[in-house]
Design a protein around this motif. Structure first.
Motif, PDB file in Angstrom:
ATOM      1  N   LYS A   1       0.970  -1.199  -0.005  1.00 53.85           N
ATOM      2  CA  LYS A   1      -0.175   0.027  -0.112  1.00 53.85           C
ATOM      3  C   LYS A   1       0.744   1.815  -0.187  1.00 53.85           C
ATOM      4  CE  LYS A   1      -0.740  -0.248   4.092  1.00 53.85           C
ATOM      5  NZ  LYS A   1      -1.716  -1.992   5.901  1.00 53.85           N
ATOM      6  N   GLU A   2       1.839   1.073   0.538  1.00 55.95           N
ATOM      7  CA  GLU A   2       2.880   2.179   0.617  1.00 55.95           C
ATOM      8  C   GLU A   2       3.478   2.742  -0.636  1.00 55.95           C
ATOM      9  OE1 GLU A   2       5.863   1.721   3.292  1.00 55.95           O
ATOM     10  OE2 GLU A   2       3.675   0.654   4.705  1.00 55.95           O
ATOM     11  N   THR A   3       3.971   1.559  -2.010  1.00 59.16           N
ATOM     12  CA  THR A   3       4.754   1.871  -2.914  1.00 59.16           C
ATOM     13  C   THR A   3       3.370   1.961  -4.495  1.00 59.16           C
ATOM     14  OG1 THR A   3       5.125  -0.792  -4.120  1.00 59.16           O
ATOM     15  CG2 THR A   3       6.832   0.944  -2.233  1.00 59.16           C
ATOM     16  N   ARG A   4       3.646   2.998  -4.988  1.00 59.20           N
ATOM     17  CA  ARG A   4       2.750   3.178  -6.497  1.00 59.20           C
ATOM     18  C   ARG A   4       3.660   4.297  -6.959  1.00 59.20           C
ATOM     19  NH1 ARG A   4      -0.815   6.727  -1.883  1.00 59.20           N
ATOM     20  NH2 ARG A   4       0.178   3.966  -0.974  1.00 59.20           N
ATOM     21  N   VAL A   5       3.155   3.539  -8.928  1.00 63.96           N
ATOM     22  CA  VAL A   5       3.873   4.014  -9.550  1.00 63.96           C
ATOM     23  C   VAL A   5       2.916   4.691 -10.524  1.00 63.96           C
ATOM     24  CG1 VAL A   5       4.972   3.298 -12.032  1.00 63.96           C
ATOM     25  CG2 VAL A   5       5.499   2.165  -9.915  1.00 63.96           C
ATOM     26  N   PRO A   6       2.916   5.384 -10.706  1.00 69.30           N
ATOM     27  CA  PRO A   6       2.136   6.787 -12.075  1.00 69.30           C
ATOM     28  C   PRO A   6       1.660   5.585 -13.085  1.00 69.30           C
ATOM     29  CG  PRO A   6       3.236   8.159 -10.903  1.00 69.30           C
ATOM     30  CD  PRO A   6       4.173   6.194 -10.987  1.00 69.30           C
TER      31      PRO A   6
ATOM     32  N   PRO B   1      -4.330   4.958  -5.039  1.00 65.25           N
ATOM     33  CA  PRO B   1      -3.206   5.118  -3.920  1.00 65.25           C
ATOM     34  C   PRO B   1      -2.804   3.108  -3.773  1.00 65.25           C
ATOM     35  CG  PRO B   1      -5.023   6.696  -3.568  1.00 65.25           C
ATOM     36  CD  PRO B   1      -4.760   6.762  -5.062  1.00 65.25           C
ATOM     37  N   GLY B   2      -1.905   3.005  -3.618  1.00 68.63           N
ATOM     38  CA  GLY B   2      -1.786   1.842  -2.904  1.00 68.63           C
ATOM     39  C   GLY B   2      -2.051   0.547  -4.393  1.00 68.63           C
ATOM     40  N   LYS B   3      -1.760   1.512  -5.821  1.00 66.75           N
ATOM     41  CA  LYS B   3      -1.858   0.427  -6.696  1.00 66.75           C
ATOM     42  C   LYS B   3      -0.504   0.761  -7.603  1.00 66.75           C
ATOM     43  CE  LYS B   3      -4.951  -1.177 -10.425  1.00 66.75           C
ATOM     44  NZ  LYS B   3      -5.439  -2.147 -10.255  1.00 66.75           N
ATOM     45  N   THR B   4       0.225  -0.011  -8.274  1.00 68.91           N
ATOM     46  CA  THR B   4       1.630  -0.298  -8.659  1.00 68.91           C
ATOM     47  C   THR B   4       1.424  -0.795  -9.662  1.00 68.91           C
ATOM     48  OG1 THR B   4       2.481   0.297  -6.654  1.00 68.91           O
ATOM     49  CG2 THR B   4       4.234  -0.501  -8.451  1.00 68.91           C
ATOM     50  N   TRP B   5       1.582   0.081 -11.029  1.00 66.72           N
ATOM     51  CA  TRP B   5       1.432  -0.563 -12.597  1.00 66.72           C
ATOM     52  C   TRP B   5       3.183  -0.579 -12.881  1.00 66.72           C
ATOM     53  CZ3 TRP B   5      -2.669  -0.739 -14.273  1.00 66.72           C
ATOM     54  CH2 TRP B   5      -3.782   0.724 -14.064  1.00 66.72           C
TER      55      TRP B   5
ATOM     56  N   SER C   1      -0.342  -4.845 -12.344  1.00 63.63           N
ATOM     57  CA  SER C   1      -0.889  -3.938 -11.803  1.00 63.63           C
ATOM     58  C   SER C   1      -0.663  -4.972  -9.839  1.00 63.63           C
ATOM     59  CB  SER C   1      -1.727  -3.190 -11.776  1.00 63.63           C
ATOM     60  OG  SER C   1      -3.142  -3.965 -11.553  1.00 63.63           O
ATOM     61  N   LEU C   2      -0.160  -4.019  -8.909  1.00 59.53           N
ATOM     62  CA  LEU C   2      -0.346  -4.841  -8.022  1.00 59.53           C
ATOM     63  C   LEU C   2      -0.998  -3.903  -7.050  1.00 59.53           C
ATOM     64  CD1 LEU C   2       4.225  -5.064  -7.238  1.00 59.53           C
ATOM     65  CD2 LEU C   2       2.414  -6.906  -8.292  1.00 59.53           C
ATOM     66  N   SER C   3      -1.693  -4.467  -6.212  1.00 55.25           N
ATOM     67  CA  SER C   3      -2.335  -3.354  -4.934  1.00 55.25           C
ATOM     68  C   SER C   3      -2.929  -3.784  -3.894  1.00 55.25           C
ATOM     69  CB  SER C   3      -3.885  -3.839  -6.326  1.00 55.25           C
ATOM     70  OG  SER C   3      -4.475  -3.194  -7.744  1.00 55.25           O
ATOM     71  N   SER C   4      -3.590  -3.047  -3.324  1.00 52.48           N
ATOM     72  CA  SER C   4      -3.731  -2.988  -1.803  1.00 52.48           C
ATOM     73  C   SER C   4      -4.439  -2.300  -1.700  1.00 52.48           C
ATOM     74  CB  SER C   4      -2.876  -3.148  -0.992  1.00 52.48           C
ATOM     75  OG  SER C   4      -2.731  -3.001   0.458  1.00 52.48           O
TER      76      SER C   4
ATOM     77  N   PRO D   1      -7.165  -0.602   1.473  1.00 55.73           N
ATOM     78  CA  PRO D   1      -7.977  -0.770   3.064  1.00 55.73           C
ATOM     79  C   PRO D   1      -9.013  -0.925   2.994  1.00 55.73           C
ATOM     80  CG  PRO D   1      -7.800   1.582   1.621  1.00 55.73           C
ATOM     81  CD  PRO D   1      -7.360   0.364   0.337  1.00 55.73           C
ATOM     82  N   ALA D   2      -9.076  -1.537   4.279  1.00 57.79           N
ATOM     83  CA  ALA D   2     -10.541  -1.826   4.453  1.00 57.79           C
ATOM     84  C   ALA D   2     -11.890  -0.756   4.172  1.00 57.79           C
ATOM     85  CB  ALA D   2     -10.692  -2.946   5.942  1.00 57.79           C
ATOM     86  N   GLY D   3     -12.986  -0.912   3.712  1.00 63.66           N
ATOM     87  CA  GLY D   3     -13.976   0.044   3.558  1.00 63.66           C
ATOM     88  C   GLY D   3     -13.791   0.405   2.365  1.00 63.66           C
ATOM     89  N   ALA D   4     -13.016   0.418   1.339  1.00 65.02           N
ATOM     90  CA  ALA D   4     -12.721   1.218   0.483  1.00 65.02           C
ATOM     91  C   ALA D   4     -12.939  -0.028  -1.157  1.00 65.02           C
ATOM     92  CB  ALA D   4     -11.436   1.372  -0.135  1.00 65.02           C
ATOM     93  N   SER D   5     -13.846   1.120  -2.532  1.00 60.20           N
ATOM     94  CA  SER D   5     -14.107   0.855  -3.515  1.00 60.20           C
ATOM     95  C   SER D   5     -13.003   1.721  -4.681  1.00 60.20           C
ATOM     96  CB  SER D   5     -15.315   0.913  -3.591  1.00 60.20           C
ATOM     97  OG  SER D   5     -15.938   0.443  -5.077  1.00 60.20           O
ATOM     98  N   VAL D   6     -13.514   0.955  -5.675  1.00 68.42           N
ATOM     99  CA  VAL D   6     -12.818   1.784  -7.198  1.00 68.42           C
ATOM    100  C   VAL D   6     -13.941   2.635  -7.108  1.00 68.42           C
ATOM    101  CG1 VAL D   6     -12.136   1.342  -9.574  1.00 68.42           C
ATOM    102  CG2 VAL D   6     -11.001  -0.870  -7.860  1.00 68.42           C
ATOM    103  N   PRO D   7     -13.332   3.144  -7.133  1.00 63.76           N
ATOM    104  CA  PRO D   7     -14.655   4.042  -7.453  1.00 63.76           C
ATOM    105  C   PRO D   7     -15.940   4.620  -8.960  1.00 63.76           C
ATOM    106  CG  PRO D   7     -12.720   5.298  -7.222  1.00 63.76           C
ATOM    107  CD  PRO D   7     -12.386   4.502  -7.281  1.00 63.76           C
ATOM    108  N   TYR D   8     -15.505   4.086  -9.953  1.00 59.93           N
ATOM    109  CA  TYR D   8     -15.946   3.362 -11.078  1.00 59.93           C
ATOM    110  C   TYR D   8     -15.611   2.090 -11.503  1.00 59.93           C
ATOM    111  CZ  TYR D   8     -11.023   2.452 -11.738  1.00 59.93           C
ATOM    112  OH  TYR D   8      -9.245   2.818 -12.113  1.00 59.93           O
ATOM    113  N   GLU D   9     -17.100   1.953 -12.267  1.00 58.11           N
ATOM    114  CA  GLU D   9     -16.253   0.390 -13.155  1.00 58.11           C
ATOM    115  C   GLU D   9     -15.746   0.823 -14.119  1.00 58.11           C
ATOM    116  OE1 GLU D   9     -20.850  -0.759 -13.456  1.00 58.11           O
ATOM    117  OE2 GLU D   9     -20.701  -1.177 -11.526  1.00 58.11           O
TER     118      GLU D   9
END
Ligand code: ZN
Length: 154
Positions: free
Chosen positions: A28-33, A42-46, A59-62, A64-72
């Protein structure tokens, strides 16, 4: 809140590239634009550009609890494979909701409208592989050739 973003670097060899992301709880701490847009999720690394992949995106993804991707979203050409490594969540696939957890593997056709969310109390850690649907010409042992040299680790 200012977050220090750690961008991993890859070490390149003549026929390989290597990057280290550490244990799942650190993802969750590493990410690549995303290179096309410059967006940092946030939390996604390409991985494609980082490692120079030519036949797939990953992609590597983490999440957090309660979160959702904000789009389909859907894809133009690529099928996706979601591998859930830890946590609990749900995927929405063309209005069908399925439960996923560590060990779930989900293939999604390009046209499927998809979304996913974390329904558990811990991070939902997952990998998403994207490759052109119908592009695989040979696979498994068909594509491998055992060389004449025995392994030598010295
Ligand atoms: Zn996608």
């Amino acid at each position: 809140m200012t977050t220090e973003i750690e961008i991993p670097t890859a070490k390149n060899y003549p026929n390989a590239s290597v990057a280290h992301f550490g244990p799942l709880e650190k993802w969750k701490e590493t990410r690549v634009p995303l290179k096309q847009t410059g967006d940092v999720y946030p939390g996604k690394t390409w991985i494609k550009d980082l490692l120079g992949l030519t036949g797939l995106e990953l992609s590597l993804s983490s999440m957090p609890a309660g979160a959702s991707v904000p789009y389909e979203h859907i894809h133009d050409q690529n099928e996706e494979l979601y591998l859930f490594l830890s946590g609990k969540g749900q995927m929405k696939l063309d209005n069908k909701i399925i439960d996923v957890e560590a060990g779930s593997v989900v293939r999604v056709d390009p046209a499927a409208v998809r979304c996913w969310r974390n329904t558990g109390t811990a991070d939902l850690v997952h990998i998403v592989i994207q490759a052109k649907a119908g592009s695989l010409m040979q696979w498994t042992a068909e594509d491998g050739t055992i060389t004449s040299q025995e392994p030598n680790w010295e």
